[in-house]
Design a protein around this motif. Structure first.
Motif, PDB file in Angstrom:
ATOM      1  N   HIS A  34       0.822  -1.210   0.000  1.00  0.00           N
ATOM      2  CA  HIS A  34       0.000   0.000   0.000  1.00  0.00           C
ATOM      3  C   HIS A  34       0.854   1.256   0.000  1.00  0.00           C
ATOM      4  CE1 HIS A  34       0.935  -0.116   4.291  1.00  0.00           C
ATOM      5  NE2 HIS A  34       0.499   1.126   4.376  1.00  0.00           N
ATOM      6  N   LEU A  35       2.067   1.184   0.607  1.00  0.00           N
ATOM      7  CA  LEU A  35       2.984   2.326   0.579  1.00  0.00           C
ATOM      8  C   LEU A  35       3.467   2.581  -0.838  1.00  0.00           C
ATOM      9  CD1 LEU A  35       5.215   1.553   3.723  1.00  0.00           C
ATOM     10  CD2 LEU A  35       3.351   3.204   3.571  1.00  0.00           C
ATOM     11  N   GLU A  37       1.980   1.625  -3.650  1.00  0.00           N
ATOM     12  CA  GLU A  37       0.877   2.075  -4.503  1.00  0.00           C
ATOM     13  C   GLU A  37       0.553   3.543  -4.251  1.00  0.00           C
ATOM     14  OE1 GLU A  37      -3.343   0.619  -6.309  1.00  0.00           O
ATOM     15  OE2 GLU A  37      -2.214  -0.675  -4.951  1.00  0.00           O
ATOM     16  N   SER A  38       0.514   3.958  -2.970  1.00  0.00           N
ATOM     17  CA  SER A  38       0.232   5.359  -2.652  1.00  0.00           C
ATOM     18  C   SER A  38       1.277   6.287  -3.261  1.00  0.00           C
ATOM     19  CB  SER A  38       0.185   5.557  -1.132  1.00  0.00           C
ATOM     20  OG  SER A  38      -0.863   4.838  -0.547  1.00  0.00           O
ATOM     21  N   THR A  39       2.536   5.863  -3.189  1.00  0.00           N
ATOM     22  CA  THR A  39       3.625   6.693  -3.703  1.00  0.00           C
ATOM     23  C   THR A  39       3.564   6.817  -5.222  1.00  0.00           C
ATOM     24  OG1 THR A  39       5.028   5.979  -1.855  1.00  0.00           O
ATOM     25  CG2 THR A  39       6.125   6.983  -3.739  1.00  0.00           C
ATOM     26  N   GLN A  41       0.930   6.383  -7.169  1.00  0.00           N
ATOM     27  CA  GLN A  41      -0.261   7.158  -7.525  1.00  0.00           C
ATOM     28  C   GLN A  41      -0.012   8.652  -7.330  1.00  0.00           C
ATOM     29  OE1 GLN A  41      -2.827   6.119  -8.996  1.00  0.00           O
ATOM     30  NE2 GLN A  41      -3.427   4.068  -8.368  1.00  0.00           N
ATOM     31  N   TYR A  42       0.691   8.992  -6.258  1.00  0.00           N
ATOM     32  CA  TYR A  42       0.996  10.402  -6.011  1.00  0.00           C
ATOM     33  C   TYR A  42       1.911  10.961  -7.103  1.00  0.00           C
ATOM     34  CZ  TYR A  42       2.889  14.618  -3.932  1.00  0.00           C
ATOM     35  OH  TYR A  42       3.274  15.920  -3.722  1.00  0.00           O
ATOM     36  N   HIS A 253       7.732   9.011   5.736  1.00  0.00           N
ATOM     37  CA  HIS A 253       7.014   8.009   6.532  1.00  0.00           C
ATOM     38  C   HIS A 253       8.044   7.023   7.066  1.00  0.00           C
ATOM     39  CE1 HIS A 253       3.781   5.171   7.611  1.00  0.00           C
ATOM     40  NE2 HIS A 253       4.570   4.219   7.134  1.00  0.00           N
ATOM     41  N   LEU A 337       1.566  12.391   2.219  1.00  0.00           N
ATOM     42  CA  LEU A 337       0.823  11.329   1.542  1.00  0.00           C
ATOM     43  C   LEU A 337       0.002  10.566   2.562  1.00  0.00           C
ATOM     44  CD1 LEU A 337       3.563   9.877  -0.814  1.00  0.00           C
ATOM     45  CD2 LEU A 337       2.088  11.829  -1.167  1.00  0.00           C
ATOM     46  N   ASP A 338      -1.091  10.003   2.127  1.00  0.00           N
ATOM     47  CA  ASP A 338      -1.949   9.196   2.996  1.00  0.00           C
ATOM     48  C   ASP A 338      -1.483   7.757   2.935  1.00  0.00           C
ATOM     49  OD1 ASP A 338      -3.858   8.035   4.507  1.00  0.00           O
ATOM     50  OD2 ASP A 338      -5.508   8.329   3.086  1.00  0.00           O
ATOM     51  N   PHE A 339      -0.672   7.353   3.930  1.00  0.00           N
ATOM     52  CA  PHE A 339      -0.155   5.978   3.955  1.00  0.00           C
ATOM     53  C   PHE A 339      -0.967   5.069   4.867  1.00  0.00           C
ATOM     54  CE2 PHE A 339       3.979   8.121   2.851  1.00  0.00           C
ATOM     55  CZ  PHE A 339       4.054   7.583   1.576  1.00  0.00           C
ATOM     56  N   ALA A 341      -4.169   4.260   4.318  1.00  0.00           N
ATOM     57  CA  ALA A 341      -5.276   3.610   3.597  1.00  0.00           C
ATOM     58  C   ALA A 341      -5.055   2.114   3.496  1.00  0.00           C
ATOM     59  CB  ALA A 341      -5.409   4.225   2.217  1.00  0.00           C
TER      60      ALA A 341
END
Length: 341
Positions: A34-35, A37-39, A41-42, A253, A337-339, A341
């Motif tokens: 998830h980290l 993917e979030s990165t 996507q950002y 993070h 970033l929202d880590f 989720a």
């Protein structure tokens, strides 16, 4: 001698291979998806041009499931983005291998958008210097930091790890674009204890095994005293200190994950054998280099024995993974970033 001249994970896919015995690496990789993917996507949200080309590097041994799993995950992310943008084509994926040390520059300047490293950076570039003026070991009877280690031993390990990790950051700062990211996972130590003297179970068990072999006359005491296991287990706090001091990246993070080896297996005869295979998969290139090929099977058999004693005393095979997400500095602009989720 530099460690990269002989250090490697066990090859192939046999019973003692790294591929078959990298449970922690795979487990933490799954937790970190998830980290990643979030990165990614950002990055794409900030620069739509990355749809045309996203350059990613995985820095590690290149053995095991994780490198190709990373390729698959990022390809899936890009495929979803293509569908979201209603693009007719499918994303293409091009792979290349780059030999060399990650303590050197490996890629062209400003060429990488995302760097991933999984269970690699705890290895030191060389063993710390632990001899006094008379050439005697100041860590006599031990192969790593222990609770009773004198201060110079602890300082020597830190004095090797800090410039190693700083050098890694300096090299990557040349290669990663501004606002690019790195996700780094290392074998580490908990922040809740004195991480300077925290000792992993595997080096405790190996130490006991080697001392026993000395008492049996199978290894000379000088061999033990001249050996140091070439890794440093940093805490997230220590990593953050180095990152801030070096200055090329900012910590976005950080987290610490407690791990165990095969805790689901209740058989106290079977679990030590599994731990030995896991340890052997990443240490078998190190021990023969110092102690000789002829004694290696005996060392690992003795390791299994003391791992069993460890369990009989109701101790766990506790160890830790530390993960940091770093952003290439961009003149002090903070990114959140929202880590979660």
């Amino acid at each position: 001698m530099r460690i990269n001249e002989f250090l490697h994970m066990n090859k192939g896919d046999g019973e003692l291979s790294y591929v078959q015995n990298s449970f922690d690496q795979n487990g933490v990789w799954l937790m970190n998806q998830h980290l990643i993917e979030s990165t990614i996507q950002y990055l794409i949200s900030k620069d739509k041009g990355l749809i045309k080309g996203l350059n990613v590097a995985d820095l590690g041994c290149g053995v095991g499931h994780v490198p190709l799993a990373l390729v698959s995950l990022i390809t899936e992310i890009m495929q979803r983005k293509f569908k979201e943008l209603r693009l007719d084509s499918e994303p293409s994926c091009f792979l290349m291998g780059v030999p060399g040390s990650y303590y050197d520059v490996l890629f062209p300047r400003n060429s990488l958008h995302f760097v991933h490293s999984n269970f690699t950076l705890h290895w030191l570039s060389k063993t710390p210097w632990l001899l006094d003026n008379q050439g005697m070991s100041i860590n006599k009877g031990n192969i790593h930091i222990v609770e009773t280690s004198p201060k110079p031993v602890v300082e020597a390990y830190w004095a090797q790890f800090e410039p190693d990790f700083s050098q890694f950051l300096k090299c990557r700062s040349k290669e990663v674009v501004t606002n690019g990211f790195m996700l780094l996972t290392l074998t580490g130590s908990p922040c809740s204890t004195d991480s300077l003297i925290w000792t992993p179970c595997v080096t405790k068990i190996l130490n006991e095994a080697l001392i026993c072999l000395i008492s049996e006359g199978l290894i000379k005491e000088e061999k033990l005293d001249s050996f140091e296991f070439p890794m440093y287990l940093a805490s997230t706090k220590q990593l953050e200190i180095i990152v801030q001091k070096e200055g090329s990246f900012a910590v976005e993070h950080s987290e610490t994950t407690e791990l165990d080896v095969a805790p689901e297996i209740e058989d106290k005869l079977q679990r030590p054998k599994i731990l030995t295979k896991v340890f052997r998969a990443y240490s078998e290139s190190i021990l023969p280099h110092h102690f000789g090929e002829e004694i290696i099977t005996v060392i690992y058999d003795k390791f299994t024995h003391y791992a069993f004693q460890h369990l009989v005393q109701d101790k766990t095979f506790e160890h830790y993974a530390v993960t940091v997400v770093l952003e290439q500095n961009c003149k002090g602009v903070a990114v959140f970033l929202d880590f979660e989720a």
